[in-house]
Design a protein around this motif. Sequence first.
Motif, PDB file in Angstrom:
ATOM      1  N   GLN A   1       0.841  -1.197   0.000  1.00 20.61           N
ATOM      2  CA  GLN A   1       0.000   0.000   0.000  1.00 20.61           C
ATOM      3  C   GLN A   1       0.879   1.251   0.000  1.00 20.61           C
ATOM      4  N   GLU A   2       0.377   2.285  -0.681  1.00 18.82           N
ATOM      5  CA  GLU A   2       1.164   3.489  -0.937  1.00 18.82           C
ATOM      6  C   GLU A   2       1.755   4.101   0.338  1.00 18.82           C
ATOM      7  N   GLU A   3       0.976   4.079   1.459  1.00 26.10           N
ATOM      8  CA  GLU A   3       1.452   4.698   2.700  1.00 26.10           C
ATOM      9  C   GLU A   3       2.679   4.001   3.268  1.00 26.10           C
TER      10      GLU A   3
ATOM     11  N   THR B   1      -7.070  -5.997   2.586  1.00 27.19           N
ATOM     12  CA  THR B   1      -5.757  -5.632   3.109  1.00 27.19           C
ATOM     13  C   THR B   1      -5.217  -6.781   3.941  1.00 27.19           C
ATOM     14  N   VAL B   2      -3.942  -7.079   3.751  1.00 29.99           N
ATOM     15  CA  VAL B   2      -3.275  -8.089   4.545  1.00 29.99           C
ATOM     16  C   VAL B   2      -2.077  -7.428   5.223  1.00 29.99           C
TER      17      VAL B   2
ATOM     18  N   GLY C   1      10.916   1.041   0.963  1.00 34.36           N
ATOM     19  CA  GLY C   1      11.915   1.374  -0.075  1.00 34.36           C
ATOM     20  C   GLY C   1      13.176   1.972   0.530  1.00 34.36           C
ATOM     21  N   ALA C   2      13.030   2.854   1.526  1.00 37.12           N
ATOM     22  CA  ALA C   2      14.198   3.489   2.138  1.00 37.12           C
ATOM     23  C   ALA C   2      15.065   2.464   2.844  1.00 37.12           C
ATOM     24  N   LEU C   3      14.453   1.547   3.559  1.00 38.35           N
ATOM     25  CA  LEU C   3      15.216   0.522   4.267  1.00 38.35           C
ATOM     26  C   LEU C   3      15.893  -0.427   3.275  1.00 38.35           C
TER      27      LEU C   3
ATOM     28  N   ARG D   1       1.394  -3.023   5.045  1.00 33.42           N
ATOM     29  CA  ARG D   1       0.103  -3.466   4.525  1.00 33.42           C
ATOM     30  C   ARG D   1       0.220  -3.738   3.036  1.00 33.42           C
ATOM     31  N   ALA D   2      -0.356  -4.877   2.633  1.00 38.38           N
ATOM     32  CA  ALA D   2      -0.381  -5.252   1.216  1.00 38.38           C
ATOM     33  C   ALA D   2      -1.826  -5.359   0.767  1.00 38.38           C
ATOM     34  N   THR D   3      -2.040  -5.094  -0.523  1.00 38.67           N
ATOM     35  CA  THR D   3      -3.389  -5.154  -1.089  1.00 38.67           C
ATOM     36  C   THR D   3      -3.503  -6.360  -1.995  1.00 38.67           C
TER      37      THR D   3
END
Length: 728
Positions: A328-330, A363-364, A336-338, A355-357
């Motif tokens: 999820q975008e949030e 949401t999972v 990505g930074a890690l 969270r994944a869609t």
Amino acid sequence: MSNIEEFPAAARRLTEFEALTAAAPSVFDAVPGAVYLCDQDGWLVRYNAEAAELWGQTPPVGDKRPRFCGSHALFLPDGTPLAHDVCPMATAVFAGTSTRNAEVVMERADGSRFTALVNIRALKDHEGKIQGAINCFQDISGHKELEETIRQKNADLEDFFENSAIGLHIVGGDGIIQRANKAELALLGYTAEEYVGRHIVEFHVDAPVIGDILHKLSCGENLDRYPARLRAKDGSIKQVQITSNSRFEEGKFISTRCFTTDVTDLREAETARRESDERLTATYDAATIGIAEADKDGRLLRVNDTLCRMLGRSREELLNMTFFDYTQEEDQKEDGALYARQMAGEINNYALRKRATRPDGSTVYLDVYSSSVLDAEGSFRYGVRVLQDVTAAKRMEDRIRESEQHLRDLLEALPAAVYTTDAIGRITFFNNAAVEMSGRTPEIGDMWCVTWRLYNTDGTLLPHDQCPMAVALKENRPVRGAEAIAERPDGRRIPFIPYPTPLHDADGKLIGAINMLVDITERKQAENRQRLLIDELNHRVKNTLATVQSLAIQTARQAESLEDFSLRFEARLLALSRAHDLLTRRNWEGVSLDTLTREVLTALADNAGRQVEINGPFVDLDPRTALNVTMVLNELATNAIKYGALSSEAGTLALTWRLEAGSDLKPRLILEWRERGGPPVAPPIRRGTGSRLMERAIERDLGGHFDLAFEPSGVVCRMSFSAAGGPA
């Protein structure tokens, strides 16, 4: 002529009826209760003031006098009208039948009613002929209201038992079921006839369980949510939890009170969850976690079946995606930074929850553990990502967090001080009521109690490590029935009752305790007030009896005959009674001198308003002083009416007083009685009882000075004593 004087023949002995009709009105009024007298035809002959007050009217006793009762109307306790000519008094007059402790409802002319307890006895002459009857009755409306309150409370308790939402039954010491409420019967499907009267063992599936239950209860142990299985009428098995305690009388096991909670659905759900966990564990044993490999851009290189199932996508779909695509975008930015730091070698691995869609939009929640695979030169080749679906755990955490917050909000809303500790005794939570009661804000981690300092009820210091909460934790048991006193930093002390209760986890291990501190300051104050009132009542009764005894002795010494003693003693008792009436109206908190003097003189002299001048500043007399001054004024007024200024219409009386500063810095009251215009006054030949009574009242009882002068123009009396009440 004989020197022996002949005595008159003995007077005829009066009957009870004759003695009562001949008695002075004050005799009837002195009876502690309402009383009236009827003749042999039922006509009202005599009654006292309390009877008139309860009737709400003063019925005549002449030609138009009422029969049998002075009330406006009579009723039976159930409201049925009761005619006067068939009431208990009529039965006593005509049949000689006595009535003991009967209840009758009396109605006043204004329509108000009260319940009276009547005791009636027929009065007979010496030959046994009925001359009349006497009725002593009292208002017991308050008792009837109390009985109704108790009845209502019993009805409420019965309603609570029968209509409680939880099953409740009572089992005797012999194991026989004595009572069961509707919820209990509905739970098992039995009727009361099928359930009550049978042995409790017949309904338990597991004999060892019911045996253990009965053994524990017979030993005085309490049961809290004890698991058991009951057999319903239809043959089904009900999983229940039993909470129960025992009732003992003189050490004998009498009965138990058992609450039965149906947890069948909960146990089935627990069983289903356990079976699911077992299946899930078996699945984890066969690679139940999602595993993926990703390149520098996050594109997925390899995935396992578990991850496919986890994300709801086929392997082909995932291999054409990056892990950013299903994130999820949030949460993309953090992941990505890690991952960038991991590729740069700044960190070897990292973990995060994101969270994944899924394709269906659901949401999972995933716990991701990412590590690096390096080449021979130590450069980043690809990342290995281990993913676990924690959606259920996340939702459970949210529910637990909400539940914890709800519990905290609930504890904060309680009006009683509540706090919790861990198993060691360190404070983990306290509500605002605890802060208000202790007068301080405790620190999380403080030991044992939120209070600043503790004392036992006898005033000795109670160390915190010996307080009820410490005992509950150290002995792993609830503490009940204890009392203690908490001292606040501002010095105020608050008596309270603690209710420390240990807390356990699912395995029964002690994890802490919760304590509620109930402030009983108002209850203690009420107990003290009641004790003081009883002590004050005893003191005043003793003083009154001593005063009456003294009046009787002094009057008897100077009485010329029994009749003279009766008249003088009755007059002095009435004076004492008037003073008591004044003080009673003021709740024995004293009375003003002006009110007292006017009450005494008005009661004795018909023309007091015209012949008597009363003048002086406002002075409040305490009860002891008021009683003594009343006795003195009564003696002076009685003498003035018989022999002095008030015995003729030309005479006048001036009663004045003033306040002066005393040597002990307390004000002194100077009271002067001066008569003028009456018959010529000459000093008495001998000093009478009245003079000694007045002197004793002022000089000995009040520690004052008393001076009585028989001047030709009239009697002059001066007295002075400390005005303890002082000016208002």
